[in-house]
Scaffold this motif. Structure first.
Motif, PDB file in Angstrom:
ATOM      1  N   SER A 154     -16.106   1.846   1.217  1.00 23.56           N
ATOM      2  CA  SER A 154     -15.510   3.136   1.430  1.00 23.56           C
ATOM      3  C   SER A 154     -13.629   2.930   2.575  1.00 23.56           C
ATOM      4  O   SER A 154     -13.016   2.090   2.962  1.00 23.56           O
ATOM      5  CB  SER A 154     -15.862   3.327   3.051  1.00 23.56           C
ATOM      6  N   MET A 155     -12.357   3.999   1.483  1.00 19.42           N
ATOM      7  CA  MET A 155     -11.027   3.230   1.929  1.00 19.42           C
ATOM      8  C   MET A 155     -10.654   3.432   3.263  1.00 19.42           C
ATOM      9  O   MET A 155      -9.887   2.692   3.820  1.00 19.42           O
ATOM     10  CB  MET A 155      -9.913   4.473   1.194  1.00 19.42           C
ATOM     11  N   SER A 156     -11.577   4.183   4.019  1.00 21.22           N
ATOM     12  CA  SER A 156     -11.409   4.098   5.098  1.00 21.22           C
ATOM     13  C   SER A 156     -11.433   3.414   6.215  1.00 21.22           C
ATOM     14  O   SER A 156     -11.173   2.913   7.111  1.00 21.22           O
ATOM     15  CB  SER A 156     -11.562   5.898   5.912  1.00 21.22           C
ATOM     16  N   TYR A 157     -12.776   2.952   5.832  1.00 21.29           N
ATOM     17  CA  TYR A 157     -13.020   1.223   6.472  1.00 21.29           C
ATOM     18  C   TYR A 157     -12.205   0.205   6.039  1.00 21.29           C
ATOM     19  O   TYR A 157     -11.843  -1.005   7.220  1.00 21.29           O
ATOM     20  CB  TYR A 157     -14.685   0.990   6.618  1.00 21.29           C
ATOM     21  N   LEU A 158     -11.616  -0.278   4.548  1.00 21.41           N
ATOM     22  CA  LEU A 158     -11.319  -1.182   4.449  1.00 21.41           C
ATOM     23  C   LEU A 158      -9.988  -2.039   5.075  1.00 21.41           C
ATOM     24  O   LEU A 158      -8.966  -2.574   5.357  1.00 21.41           O
ATOM     25  CB  LEU A 158     -10.284  -1.304   2.701  1.00 21.41           C
ATOM     26  N   THR A 159      -9.256   0.120   5.260  1.00 24.59           N
ATOM     27  CA  THR A 159      -8.506  -0.547   6.563  1.00 24.59           C
ATOM     28  C   THR A 159      -8.492  -0.834   7.515  1.00 24.59           C
ATOM     29  O   THR A 159      -7.183  -1.530   8.421  1.00 24.59           O
ATOM     30  CB  THR A 159      -7.682   1.079   6.787  1.00 24.59           C
ATOM     31  N   GLN A 191      -4.606  -3.725  -7.552  1.00 24.50           N
ATOM     32  CA  GLN A 191      -3.610  -2.957  -6.316  1.00 24.50           C
ATOM     33  C   GLN A 191      -4.037  -2.367  -4.922  1.00 24.50           C
ATOM     34  O   GLN A 191      -2.393  -2.811  -4.689  1.00 24.50           O
ATOM     35  CB  GLN A 191      -2.465  -1.722  -7.148  1.00 24.50           C
ATOM     36  N   LEU A 192      -4.808  -1.974  -5.070  1.00 22.33           N
ATOM     37  CA  LEU A 192      -5.465  -1.461  -3.417  1.00 22.33           C
ATOM     38  C   LEU A 192      -4.998  -2.983  -2.506  1.00 22.33           C
ATOM     39  O   LEU A 192      -4.220  -2.706  -1.351  1.00 22.33           O
ATOM     40  CB  LEU A 192      -6.284  -1.038  -3.798  1.00 22.33           C
ATOM     41  N   ALA A 193      -6.245  -4.069  -2.879  1.00 22.76           N
ATOM     42  CA  ALA A 193      -5.855  -5.309  -2.281  1.00 22.76           C
ATOM     43  C   ALA A 193      -3.847  -5.494  -1.688  1.00 22.76           C
ATOM     44  O   ALA A 193      -3.853  -6.274  -0.589  1.00 22.76           O
ATOM     45  CB  ALA A 193      -6.562  -5.906  -2.987  1.00 22.76           C
ATOM     46  N   HIS A 194      -3.659  -5.714  -3.050  1.00 21.32           N
ATOM     47  CA  HIS A 194      -2.092  -6.401  -2.082  1.00 21.32           C
ATOM     48  C   HIS A 194      -0.992  -4.968  -1.988  1.00 21.32           C
ATOM     49  O   HIS A 194      -0.594  -6.192  -1.181  1.00 21.32           O
ATOM     50  CB  HIS A 194      -1.362  -5.806  -4.346  1.00 21.32           C
ATOM     51  N   ASN A 195      -1.436  -3.826  -2.152  1.00 17.46           N
ATOM     52  CA  ASN A 195      -0.709  -3.449  -0.894  1.00 17.46           C
ATOM     53  C   ASN A 195      -0.444  -3.491   0.765  1.00 17.46           C
ATOM     54  O   ASN A 195      -0.484  -3.081   1.493  1.00 17.46           O
ATOM     55  CB  ASN A 195      -0.999  -1.438  -1.586  1.00 17.46           C
ATOM     56  N   LEU A 196      -2.184  -4.061   1.005  1.00 21.06           N
ATOM     57  CA  LEU A 196      -2.438  -3.759   2.215  1.00 21.06           C
ATOM     58  C   LEU A 196      -2.346  -5.253   2.692  1.00 21.06           C
ATOM     59  O   LEU A 196      -2.883  -5.524   3.427  1.00 21.06           O
ATOM     60  CB  LEU A 196      -4.240  -4.336   1.861  1.00 21.06           C
ATOM     61  N   GLY A 197      -1.620  -6.129   1.607  1.00 15.17           N
ATOM     62  CA  GLY A 197      -1.597  -7.901   1.984  1.00 15.17           C
ATOM     63  C   GLY A 197      -2.648  -8.864   2.328  1.00 15.17           C
ATOM     64  O   GLY A 197      -3.348  -9.614   2.610  1.00 15.17           O
ATOM     65  N   LEU A 198      -3.544  -8.507   0.701  1.00 19.24           N
ATOM     66  CA  LEU A 198      -5.164  -8.608   0.476  1.00 19.24           C
ATOM     67  C   LEU A 198      -4.443 -10.068  -0.869  1.00 19.24           C
ATOM     68  O   LEU A 198      -3.810  -9.723  -1.672  1.00 19.24           O
ATOM     69  CB  LEU A 198      -6.120  -7.991   0.861  1.00 19.24           C
ATOM     70  N   GLU A 199      -5.546 -10.905  -0.829  1.00 18.35           N
ATOM     71  CA  GLU A 199      -5.662 -11.951  -2.650  1.00 18.35           C
ATOM     72  C   GLU A 199      -6.646 -11.493  -2.822  1.00 18.35           C
ATOM     73  O   GLU A 199      -7.810 -10.508  -1.997  1.00 18.35           O
ATOM     74  CB  GLU A 199      -5.689 -13.362  -1.752  1.00 18.35           C
ATOM     75  N   VAL A 200      -7.085 -12.009  -3.951  1.00 21.21           N
ATOM     76  CA  VAL A 200      -7.949 -10.926  -4.893  1.00 21.21           C
ATOM     77  C   VAL A 200      -8.704 -11.837  -5.630  1.00 21.21           C
ATOM     78  O   VAL A 200      -7.662 -13.309  -5.851  1.00 21.21           O
ATOM     79  CB  VAL A 200      -8.199 -10.100  -6.016  1.00 21.21           C
ATOM     80  N   THR A 201      -9.967 -12.142  -5.515  1.00 21.99           N
ATOM     81  CA  THR A 201     -10.762 -13.169  -6.331  1.00 21.99           C
ATOM     82  C   THR A 201     -11.504 -12.843  -7.034  1.00 21.99           C
ATOM     83  O   THR A 201     -11.853 -11.541  -7.105  1.00 21.99           O
ATOM     84  CB  THR A 201     -11.431 -13.913  -5.528  1.00 21.99           C
ATOM     85  N   ALA A 202     -12.294 -12.505  -8.715  1.00 26.31           N
ATOM     86  CA  ALA A 202     -12.745 -11.774  -9.770  1.00 26.31           C
ATOM     87  C   ALA A 202     -14.050 -12.904  -9.732  1.00 26.31           C
ATOM     88  O   ALA A 202     -13.829 -13.937 -10.032  1.00 26.31           O
ATOM     89  CB  ALA A 202     -11.922 -11.743 -10.236  1.00 26.31           C
TER      90      ALA A 202
END
Length: 253
Positions: A154-159, A191-202
């Motif tokens: 959920s995008m609303s929860y992610l924020t 891209q979404l994670a980076h825009n929110l200032g988050l790092e990503v692990t695959a």
């Protein structure tokens, strides 16, 4: 298993885009004296239903914190050590005081410890989880949202989630080379994670051909059998040294 010390902690490496190990995930294993190796997929749900999961989580936290200083000495660069929590753990009001006690006992550096929780476990217990992780963040620990994309997404929860890292589920990563839609989902999530200032692990990298695409998409780190299977702490130093030698050799040093 708790009484007879049949549980073990194995560590799986997380490798950055520069091919350096910058993280480890602690994974519990059970070698039963009666039944041999028992998969976490089998015993964790039973532990949750029987109310024993919180005792197991405390065992994991204590043992990972005990290993922390030895792990840091194995590398020239800091290594973030991750461990998993269940929905039951974040509802346990006594867990934070326990973590503080273990933190002081083993002189752990909180910014190098990351607590992982699945997306569904966090959102199923949103208020309690938010309170728990707020306390954890105040202590300096990191937080990762595990298996992203398989729950609510959920995008609303992610924020509203106070986290540091998104872990993209292996279900999307493993199909990137075969399915353009999965690749688009991974790209959009990064891209979404980076825009929110988050790092990503695959998660679930088992093929070298995935690494180039993930690097180009800006994924900070990968995890999977291609790099390393989960191994006991006793084997970790040797594996890290071998990995460093291969890294130097590939660079022509």
């Amino acid at each position: 298993a708790l009484e007879q010390e049949e549980f073990e902690i194995h560590y799986q490496a997380k490798v950055g885009i520069n091919n350096q190990v910058n993280g480890l995930e602690a994974l519990i294993r059970w070698k039963s004296c009666f039944d041999g190796a028992i998969s976490p997929q089998e015993f964790i749900p039973v532990a949750e239903k029987s109310g024993r999961i919180m005792a197991i989580s405390r065992w994991v936290i204590s043992h990972v914190f005990r290993d922390f200083q030895a792990i840091q000495k194995m590398s020239d660069t800091p290594i973030i050590v991750s461990l998993n929590l269940s929905a039951y753990d974040v509802s346990d009001e006594k867990l934070v005081p326990f973590i503080i006690t273990q933190l002081q006992l083993y002189s752990v550096n909180p910014p190098l410890v990351e607590f992982e929780i699945t997306e569904s476990a966090y959102l199923d217990n949103f208020d309690k989880a938010d309170t728990f992780f707020s306390q954890i963040r105040q202590l300096g620990f990191l937080i990762a949202l595990d298996d992203f994309g398989t729950g609510y997404s959920s995008m609303s929860y992610l924020t509203r989630l106070d986290i540091n890292t998104l872990k993209i589920d292996r279900a999307f990563i493993s199909q990137m080379l075969l399915n353009q839609q999965d690749k688009i989902i991974v790209q959009s999530t990064i891209q979404l994670a980076h825009n929110l200032g988050l790092e990503v692990t695959a998660e679930g990298i088992e093929d070298a051909s995935l690494i180039g695409d993930l690097n180009r998409l800006g994924c900070e780190r990968g995890q999977g059998f291609y790099f390393c299977k989960p191994i006991p702490v006793e084997e970790l130093s040797g594996w890290l040294a071998l990995h460093d030698r291969r890294l130097l050799a590939s660079a022509g040093v």
